[in-house]
Motif scaffolding. Structure first.
Motif, short mmCIF file in Angstrom:
data_model
loop_
_atom_site.label_atom_id
_atom_site.label_comp_id
_atom_site.label_asym_id
_atom_site.label_seq_id
_atom_site.Cartn_x
_atom_site.Cartn_y
_atom_site.Cartn_z
N ALA A 10 -103.03 25.94 11.34
CA ALA A 10 -102.14 25.45 12.40
C ALA A 10 -101.56 26.62 13.19
N LEU A 11 -101.19 27.70 12.49
CA LEU A 11 -100.61 28.86 13.16
C LEU A 11 -101.66 29.59 14.00
N LYS A 12 -102.90 29.63 13.50
CA LYS A 12 -103.99 30.26 14.27
C LYS A 12 -104.26 29.48 15.55
N VAL A 13 -104.19 28.12 15.45
CA VAL A 13 -104.38 27.28 16.64
C VAL A 13 -103.29 27.59 17.67
N LEU A 14 -102.06 27.74 17.19
CA LEU A 14 -100.95 28.07 18.09
C LEU A 14 -101.20 29.41 18.78
N LEU A 15 -101.55 30.44 18.00
CA LEU A 15 -101.77 31.77 18.56
C LEU A 15 -102.95 31.78 19.52
N GLN A 25 -106.78 37.68 19.19
CA GLN A 25 -107.72 36.73 18.61
C GLN A 25 -107.93 35.49 19.49
N ALA A 26 -107.35 35.47 20.67
CA ALA A 26 -107.46 34.30 21.55
C ALA A 26 -108.91 34.11 21.99
N PRO A 27 -109.41 32.89 22.00
CA PRO A 27 -110.79 32.64 22.46
C PRO A 27 -110.91 32.87 23.96
N GLU A 28 -112.13 32.97 24.42
CA GLU A 28 -112.38 33.25 25.83
C GLU A 28 -111.81 32.17 26.74
N VAL A 29 -111.84 30.92 26.29
CA VAL A 29 -111.36 29.83 27.12
C VAL A 29 -109.86 29.97 27.42
N SER A 30 -109.11 30.48 26.46
CA SER A 30 -107.68 30.69 26.67
C SER A 30 -107.43 31.86 27.62
N ARG A 31 -108.17 32.92 27.43
CA ARG A 31 -108.01 34.10 28.29
C ARG A 31 -108.33 33.77 29.75
N LYS A 32 -109.27 32.84 29.93
CA LYS A 32 -109.72 32.51 31.29
C LYS A 32 -108.81 31.50 31.98
N TYR A 33 -108.27 30.52 31.22
CA TYR A 33 -107.62 29.39 31.86
C TYR A 33 -106.12 29.22 31.59
N VAL A 34 -105.54 29.98 30.64
CA VAL A 34 -104.15 29.76 30.26
C VAL A 34 -103.23 30.81 30.87
N SER A 35 -102.12 30.34 31.46
CA SER A 35 -101.09 31.25 31.96
C SER A 35 -100.08 31.57 30.86
N PHE A 36 -99.60 30.51 30.20
CA PHE A 36 -98.63 30.67 29.12
C PHE A 36 -99.00 29.75 27.97
N GLY A 37 -98.88 30.28 26.76
CA GLY A 37 -99.23 29.51 25.57
C GLY A 37 -98.05 28.72 25.02
N HIS A 47 -98.30 19.50 26.36
CA HIS A 47 -97.22 19.76 27.32
C HIS A 47 -96.63 21.16 27.15
N ARG A 48 -97.20 21.92 26.22
CA ARG A 48 -96.67 23.26 25.96
C ARG A 48 -97.64 24.36 26.40
#
Length: 327
Positions: free
Chosen positions: A234-239, A247-259, A299-300
């Motif tokens: 669960a904590l890895k999913v959050l990070l 450790q963030a996957p490529e999809v997060s690096r490409k599309y996410v502004s804030f986690g 929503h987060r």
């Protein structure tokens, strides 16, 4: 109440009865009903997003009736003031003609509070809910009033209307345990809805549990064990929602502004414990984390312009994150 096999069976039976009873008045939306119940037993607030007429208000009213909880509805409009939500001090006169101030409670003083179309009110009025949602108290003047437990806010908003609305700020969104997307009913569900709503058929709802039982069940749910491996997942999913994380996957690096914030991990783990019991298990599984990840994270996570232009939604992103994180 001690946690054992018999207790688990009793809890599952009660929850199933609640689900079935609510299902008499709410056609379809089984996942939505279950996820709202998860939030109630966790003690969190819920943001319901969906087009008008999908039964969001009816769902909250039905839950209050089946669970024997007090209910109030606040219709948010641009001219709604904070005092209309929390209450205000009024001048009253006694039998001798002497005047004094007396606090007149607002609609926030209920077990289930429906904040209808919350994004239609101004930020000042929206913020009047913050203390109640987080601290379970209301402060007016120099006095602080404690809200009766169980207490939760279920807020609705229409996703297709932008004109004349005030989007909720990130900090306020984070106060909601879950964000649920209420889907449009299928043909069969629409036919069933017509049979109930456009005829003289009356639905009799039975009271299954009450507020005291809910509070007892909440204490019990916290005792459900979770293994170190599942909690770490669960904590890895959050990070993984944070693009700056190594450790963030490529999809997060490409599309996410804030986690997502740490509250997301608390929401996932707490709700996963309850979901495990609802499934008749005495331990939290990886599938429980995956199930609650969507309402706890959607929503987060804040997407950037590339995500919008590429048609990436938060749910698609969460699905890819869950697939990329090793269990």
């Amino acid at each position: 109440m001690e946690i054992n096999e018999k207790t688990i069976q009793d809890i599952v039976e009660k929850i199933n009865k609640v689900e079935n009873e609510v299902g008499k008045a709410i056609i379809g939306q089984k996942d939505i009903i279950r996820q709202v119940l998860l939030a109630i037993f966790t003690g969190g607030n819920v943001l319901l997003e969906g087009a008008p007429g999908l039964g969001k208000t009816q769902l909250v009213k039905t839950l209050a009736q089946v669970m024997e909880l007090s209910f109030s509805r606040i219709q948010f409009t641009p001219d709604l003031m904070p005092a209309d939500v929390v209450g205000t001090n009024i001048i009253v006169k006694d039998t001798d003609g002497d005047s004094s101030f007396e606090f007149q409670k607002g609609p926030i003083f209920a077990n289930l509070v429906l904040a209808d179309e919350i994004n239609r009110a101004t930020p000042k009025t929206q913020s009047a809910l913050l203390e109640a949602m987080q601290e379970r108290t209301v402060t007016v003047g120099k006095h602080t009033y404690k809200l009766e437990e169980p207490f939760m806010v279920l807020a609705t908003q229409n996703p297709i209307e932008m004109e004349g609305t005030y989007p909720l700020p990130e900090a306020q969104l984070d106060r909601f345990l879950f964000k649920l997307d209420v889907k449009f009913p299928t043909l069969n569900e629409l036919q069933a809805i017509m049979e109930v709503t456009v005829t003289n058929k009356e639905i009799q709802l039975n009271k299954i549990i009450d507020g005291r039982t809910i509070l007892e069940m909440r204490k019990l749910f916290k005792e459900v064990p979770i293994s170190k491996g599942v909690q770490e997942y669960a904590l890895k999913v959050l990070l993984a929602t944070h693009p700056e994380n190594e450790q963030a996957p490529e999809v997060s690096r490409k599309y996410v502004s804030f986690g997502a914030s740490p509250r997301a991990a608390q929401a996932m783990i707490s709700a996963a414990k309850i979901r495990a019991l609802m499934e008749g298990r005495f331990n939290v599984a990886f599938e429980d984390i995956k199930y609650v990840a969507y309402p706890a994270l959607r929503h987060r996570i804040f997407l950037n312009f590339d995500a919008i232009s590429d048609g990436i939604t938060t749910d698609k992103l969460i699905a890819e994150i869950l697939q990329s994180v090793n269990m």
